[in-house]
Design a protein around this motif. Structure first.
Motif, PDB file in Angstrom:
ATOM      1  N   ASN A 163       0.862  -1.174   0.000  1.00 18.85           N
ATOM      2  CA  ASN A 163       0.000   0.000   0.000  1.00 18.85           C
ATOM      3  C   ASN A 163       0.904   1.231   0.000  1.00 18.85           C
ATOM      4  OD1 ASN A 163      -2.400   1.486   0.140  1.00 18.85           O
ATOM      5  ND2 ASN A 163      -2.448   1.483   2.384  1.00 18.85           N
ATOM      6  N   SER A 164       0.338   2.384  -0.233  1.00 23.39           N
ATOM      7  CA  SER A 164       1.044   3.645  -0.035  1.00 23.39           C
ATOM      8  C   SER A 164       0.193   4.521   0.862  1.00 23.39           C
ATOM      9  CB  SER A 164       1.298   4.362  -1.362  1.00 23.39           C
ATOM     10  OG  SER A 164       1.887   5.637  -1.123  1.00 23.39           O
ATOM     11  N   ILE A 165       0.811   5.055   1.926  1.00 20.00           N
ATOM     12  CA  ILE A 165       0.069   5.947   2.816  1.00 20.00           C
ATOM     13  C   ILE A 165       0.473   7.399   2.587  1.00 20.00           C
ATOM     14  CG2 ILE A 165      -0.383   4.199   4.554  1.00 20.00           C
ATOM     15  CD1 ILE A 165       1.952   5.267   6.166  1.00 20.00           C
ATOM     16  N   GLY A 166       1.205   7.631   1.484  1.00 20.55           N
ATOM     17  CA  GLY A 166       1.478   8.996   1.055  1.00 20.55           C
ATOM     18  C   GLY A 166       2.460   9.745   1.932  1.00 20.55           C
ATOM     19  N   CYS A 167       2.604  11.016   1.618  1.00 21.59           N
ATOM     20  CA  CYS A 167       3.475  11.910   2.378  1.00 21.59           C
ATOM     21  C   CYS A 167       2.614  12.737   3.332  1.00 21.59           C
ATOM     22  CB  CYS A 167       4.245  12.816   1.416  1.00 21.59           C
ATOM     23  SG  CYS A 167       3.173  13.955   0.488  1.00 21.59           S
ATOM     24  N   PRO A 168       3.204  13.509   4.230  1.00 25.24           N
ATOM     25  CA  PRO A 168       2.403  14.311   5.162  1.00 25.24           C
ATOM     26  C   PRO A 168       1.406  15.235   4.472  1.00 25.24           C
ATOM     27  CG  PRO A 168       4.670  14.226   5.919  1.00 25.24           C
ATOM     28  CD  PRO A 168       4.651  13.573   4.564  1.00 25.24           C
ATOM     29  N   GLU A 169       1.730  15.738   3.273  1.00 27.46           N
ATOM     30  CA  GLU A 169       0.838  16.680   2.597  1.00 27.46           C
ATOM     31  C   GLU A 169      -0.427  16.000   2.089  1.00 27.46           C
ATOM     32  OE1 GLU A 169       1.115  19.970   2.589  1.00 27.46           O
ATOM     33  OE2 GLU A 169       2.836  19.578   3.908  1.00 27.46           O
ATOM     34  N   CYS A 170      -0.254  14.918   1.305  1.00 28.48           N
ATOM     35  CA  CYS A 170      -1.453  14.277   0.761  1.00 28.48           C
ATOM     36  C   CYS A 170      -2.201  13.510   1.849  1.00 28.48           C
ATOM     37  CB  CYS A 170      -1.128  13.366  -0.427  1.00 28.48           C
ATOM     38  SG  CYS A 170       0.109  12.105  -0.160  1.00 28.48           S
ATOM     39  N   ARG A 171      -1.504  13.159   2.914  1.00 26.74           N
ATOM     40  CA  ARG A 171      -2.181  12.447   3.989  1.00 26.74           C
ATOM     41  C   ARG A 171      -3.146  13.354   4.750  1.00 26.74           C
ATOM     42  NH1 ARG A 171       1.570   9.533   8.103  1.00 26.74           N
ATOM     43  NH2 ARG A 171       2.624   9.033   6.150  1.00 26.74           N
ATOM     44  N   LYS A 172      -2.856  14.665   4.765  1.00 30.77           N
ATOM     45  CA  LYS A 172      -3.790  15.599   5.411  1.00 30.77           C
ATOM     46  C   LYS A 172      -5.160  15.521   4.747  1.00 30.77           C
ATOM     47  CE  LYS A 172      -0.297  18.991   6.866  1.00 30.77           C
ATOM     48  NZ  LYS A 172       0.218  20.380   6.637  1.00 30.77           N
ATOM     49  N   LYS A 173      -5.171  15.490   3.424  1.00 32.80           N
ATOM     50  CA  LYS A 173      -6.438  15.412   2.693  1.00 32.80           C
ATOM     51  C   LYS A 173      -7.137  14.089   2.978  1.00 32.80           C
ATOM     52  CE  LYS A 173      -4.758  18.305  -1.114  1.00 32.80           C
ATOM     53  NZ  LYS A 173      -4.470  18.347  -2.570  1.00 32.80           N
ATOM     54  N   TYR A 174      -6.348  13.030   3.032  1.00 33.07           N
ATOM     55  CA  TYR A 174      -6.950  11.728   3.299  1.00 33.07           C
ATOM     56  C   TYR A 174      -7.493  11.666   4.722  1.00 33.07           C
ATOM     57  CZ  TYR A 174      -7.623   6.792   4.128  1.00 33.07           C
ATOM     58  OH  TYR A 174      -8.175   5.585   4.460  1.00 33.07           O
ATOM     59  N   CYS A 230       3.635  11.108  -4.895  1.00 32.72           N
ATOM     60  CA  CYS A 230       3.440   9.850  -4.170  1.00 32.72           C
ATOM     61  C   CYS A 230       2.789   8.795  -5.068  1.00 32.72           C
ATOM     62  CB  CYS A 230       2.595  10.078  -2.920  1.00 32.72           C
ATOM     63  SG  CYS A 230       3.462  10.977  -1.600  1.00 32.72           S
ATOM     64  N   LYS A 231       1.888   9.242  -5.911  1.00 35.54           N
ATOM     65  CA  LYS A 231       1.239   8.312  -6.837  1.00 35.54           C
ATOM     66  C   LYS A 231       2.258   7.739  -7.817  1.00 35.54           C
ATOM     67  CE  LYS A 231      -2.603   7.949 -10.118  1.00 35.54           C
ATOM     68  NZ  LYS A 231      -3.716   8.688 -10.791  1.00 35.54           N
ATOM     69  N   ALA A 232       3.118   8.608  -8.338  1.00 36.72           N
ATOM     70  CA  ALA A 232       4.141   8.149  -9.284  1.00 36.72           C
ATOM     71  C   ALA A 232       5.116   7.180  -8.601  1.00 36.72           C
ATOM     72  CB  ALA A 232       4.900   9.344  -9.850  1.00 36.72           C
ATOM     73  N   HIS A 233       5.456   7.481  -7.356  1.00 32.85           N
ATOM     74  CA  HIS A 233       6.351   6.602  -6.594  1.00 32.85           C
ATOM     75  C   HIS A 233       5.715   5.222  -6.428  1.00 32.85           C
ATOM     76  CE1 HIS A 233       9.614   6.076  -3.510  1.00 32.85           C
ATOM     77  NE2 HIS A 233       8.779   5.125  -3.112  1.00 32.85           N
ATOM     78  N   TYR A 260       6.082   6.415  12.061  1.00 28.70           N
ATOM     79  CA  TYR A 260       7.108   6.994  11.195  1.00 28.70           C
ATOM     80  C   TYR A 260       6.981   6.631   9.722  1.00 28.70           C
ATOM     81  CZ  TYR A 260       9.605   2.590  12.479  1.00 28.70           C
ATOM     82  OH  TYR A 260       9.972   1.293  12.721  1.00 28.70           O
ATOM     83  N   TYR A 261       6.041   5.756   9.348  1.00 25.02           N
ATOM     84  CA  TYR A 261       5.962   5.336   7.941  1.00 25.02           C
ATOM     85  C   TYR A 261       5.403   6.423   7.027  1.00 25.02           C
ATOM     86  CZ  TYR A 261       7.188   0.520   9.012  1.00 25.02           C
ATOM     87  OH  TYR A 261       7.856  -0.603   9.390  1.00 25.02           O
ATOM     88  N   THR A 262       5.935   6.467   5.799  1.00 26.95           N
ATOM     89  CA  THR A 262       5.442   7.334   4.734  1.00 26.95           C
ATOM     90  C   THR A 262       5.471   6.528   3.436  1.00 26.95           C
ATOM     91  OG1 THR A 262       7.691   8.146   4.292  1.00 26.95           O
ATOM     92  CG2 THR A 262       6.325   9.461   5.778  1.00 26.95           C
ATOM     93  N   ARG A 263       4.623   6.888   2.512  1.00 24.43           N
ATOM     94  CA  ARG A 263       4.591   6.248   1.196  1.00 24.43           C
ATOM     95  C   ARG A 263       4.454   4.726   1.307  1.00 24.43           C
ATOM     96  NH1 ARG A 263       8.342   9.872  -2.997  1.00 24.43           N
ATOM     97  NH2 ARG A 263       6.872  11.636  -3.042  1.00 24.43           N
ATOM     98  N   THR A 264       5.401   3.987   0.750  1.00 22.85           N
ATOM     99  CA  THR A 264       5.265   2.533   0.660  1.00 22.85           C
ATOM    100  C   THR A 264       5.207   1.863   2.027  1.00 22.85           C
ATOM    101  OG1 THR A 264       6.541   2.553  -1.395  1.00 22.85           O
ATOM    102  CG2 THR A 264       6.298   0.425  -0.280  1.00 22.85           C
ATOM    103  N   VAL A 265       4.211   0.992   2.203  1.00 23.63           N
ATOM    104  CA  VAL A 265       4.170   0.065   3.333  1.00 23.63           C
ATOM    105  C   VAL A 265       3.859  -1.318   2.761  1.00 23.63           C
ATOM    106  CG1 VAL A 265       3.574   1.675   5.167  1.00 23.63           C
ATOM    107  CG2 VAL A 265       1.752   0.724   3.766  1.00 23.63           C
TER     108      VAL A 265
END
Length: 418
Positions: A163-174, A230-233, A260-265
């Motif tokens: 999964n990807s949980i994104g970066c702090p910026e896009c995670r705010k929207k989520y 994050c989507k491209a990653h 502490y996780y970002t993006r890929t999990v």
């Protein structure tokens, strides 16, 4: 009688070969990926885990073994390996080396939780840490390293979930979308999730309570809220895994249990060890080094529970190595023979052979019985007759054949046949 603490386990001599086998495989695979070992202390300053692991996690809130030392400092037995590695990376200025810095560890970790299959209050982790690499290729590399271990051990029945949980910026929207969805169900959720709702709603997706799992079943997917980078990653990670022929499934419920996780999990999951079947879990944690006091530095890695891994191997009927058996057992039958037996054993061991001999002053028949019991391949018999003739009896314990061998030729004779 003082009993072993709950949630701990003795590794007995007759079982230690399993650990040596598995640890040998993971070390060999790490070496093939050009990863070197790091060893960090068993305990650290408590602040490291508060800042690194996160104060909204179950580990920090419920599971840490924390104590005050004689100097009044708060210390904690490490509940996971990554925060200590990040601290060592900063403190030893490893960021000044040519990057990436690639490290592995094998360490005990301590969590006060309900003991379950393959997860004890003191258990052991093999971990991989890559620092300094931002590219999706680093994510893929650590996943491939984990898969190579499973392949080497013969474990084919594992499911890779990513999964990807994104970066702090896009995670705010989520987080806003998730809170909007969960808001009407808040009173139906467990107390822990109610507390997480404002602090870290993403962690609600990791709740193991059946009622909460039912509520989050139809929650929005974080992947739908990823920013372009994050989507491209994420898409690059998936494309590279596909190109490597690695099967996986996208699981939007994987968020991992650490802040502490970002993006890929990702997780490798087995169905052979019960409901909590995660054998290996990890991902990217680009903000961790900065969180614990360093300069921003991307990082990715995983942790693999060795108890669980051994449990999976045994449940699938796969090899966990072989019990150690001596190549040679020396049976001295008189006082003079007992005097020279240690020196003979040393010479045989210098040839790389495993050698045992009687230290219980047993008679011949009990020694023969013992040699059979421990699985010795060869029995060397030294008594008064052998000392007078200058020859020792060497018995092949498999065929039963026995030869008389000159004392001076004994070492070479056994070494050539072992």
């Amino acid at each position: 009688m003082i009993n072993i603490p709950k949630g701990t386990k003795d590794v007995l001599p007759k079982e230690s070969y399993k650990w040596h086998y598995v640890e040998g495989v993971v070390k060999d695979v790490a070496k093939s990926f050009c990863v070197n070992e790091i060893r960090t202390p068993t305990f650290e300053h408590t602040e490291l885990f508060l800042r690194g692991v996160g104060d909204t996690t179950d580990i920090v809130n419920k599971e840490m073994y924390t104590f005050e030392d004689k100097g009044g400092r708060s210390m904690t037995l490490k509940p996971e390996g990554t925060a200590g590695v990040a601290r060592a990376f900063i403190e030893n200025s490893l960021y000044g080396n040519t990057q990436p810095t690639k490290m592995f560890y094998i360490t005990p970790v301590f969590r006060y939780e309900k003991p379950q299959a393959g997860r004890l209050r003191e258990h052991h982790q093999f971990g991989i840490e890559y620092y300094g690499a931002e590219s999706p290729s680093a994510d893929v590399e650590v996943i491939l390293l984990a898969k190579t271990i499973f392949d080497r051990l013969g474990v084919g029945k594992l499911s890779l979930n990513i999964n990807s949980i994104g970066c702090p910026e896009c995670r705010k929207k989520y987080n806003d979308a998730l809170k909007s969805y969960l808001g009407s169900h808040l009173k139906e959720m467990c107390a822990t999730c109610q507390e997480r709702f404002d602090k870290n709603p993403l962690r609600i997706l990791d709740c193991k309570e059946e009622g909460c799992k039912a509520i989050t079943k139809d929650a929005p997917s974080v992947i739908d809220y990823l920013c372009d980078d994050c989507k491209a990653h994420h898409e690059s990670v998936c494309a590279q895994l596909t190109a490597c022929g690695v099967e996986y499934k996208i699981n939007p419920r994987i968020v991992r249990g650490l802040d502490y996780y970002t993006r890929t999990v990702f997780e490798f999951v087995s169905e052979n060890i019960g409901a909590q079947g995660t054998v290996c879990g990890g991902g990217r944690y680009n903000g961790l080094v900065e969180q614990v006091g360093g300069k921003p530095c991307p990082a990715v890695g995983f942790g693999m529970g060795l108890e669980r891994l051994i449990l999976v191997l045994e449940s699938l009927g796969l090899s966990v190595g072989e019990e150690y058996v001596p190549t040679v057992y020396i049976a001295p039958l008189c006082d003079k023979a007992r005097e020279i037996t240690p020196s003979i054993a040393l010479k045989l061991r210098a040839k790389g052979l495993s050698v045992d001999y009687d230290v219980m002053d047993r008679g011949f028949k009990p020694q023969l019985k013992y040699a059979n019991k421990i699985g010795a391949k060869y029995l060397v018999i030294i008594g008064e007759d052998e000392l007078q003739s200058g020859k020792v009896g060497v018995k092949d314990m498999t065929s039963g054949e026995q030869q008389q061998v000159e004392f001076d030729a004994l070492v070479d004779y056994v070494a050539q046949r072992a």
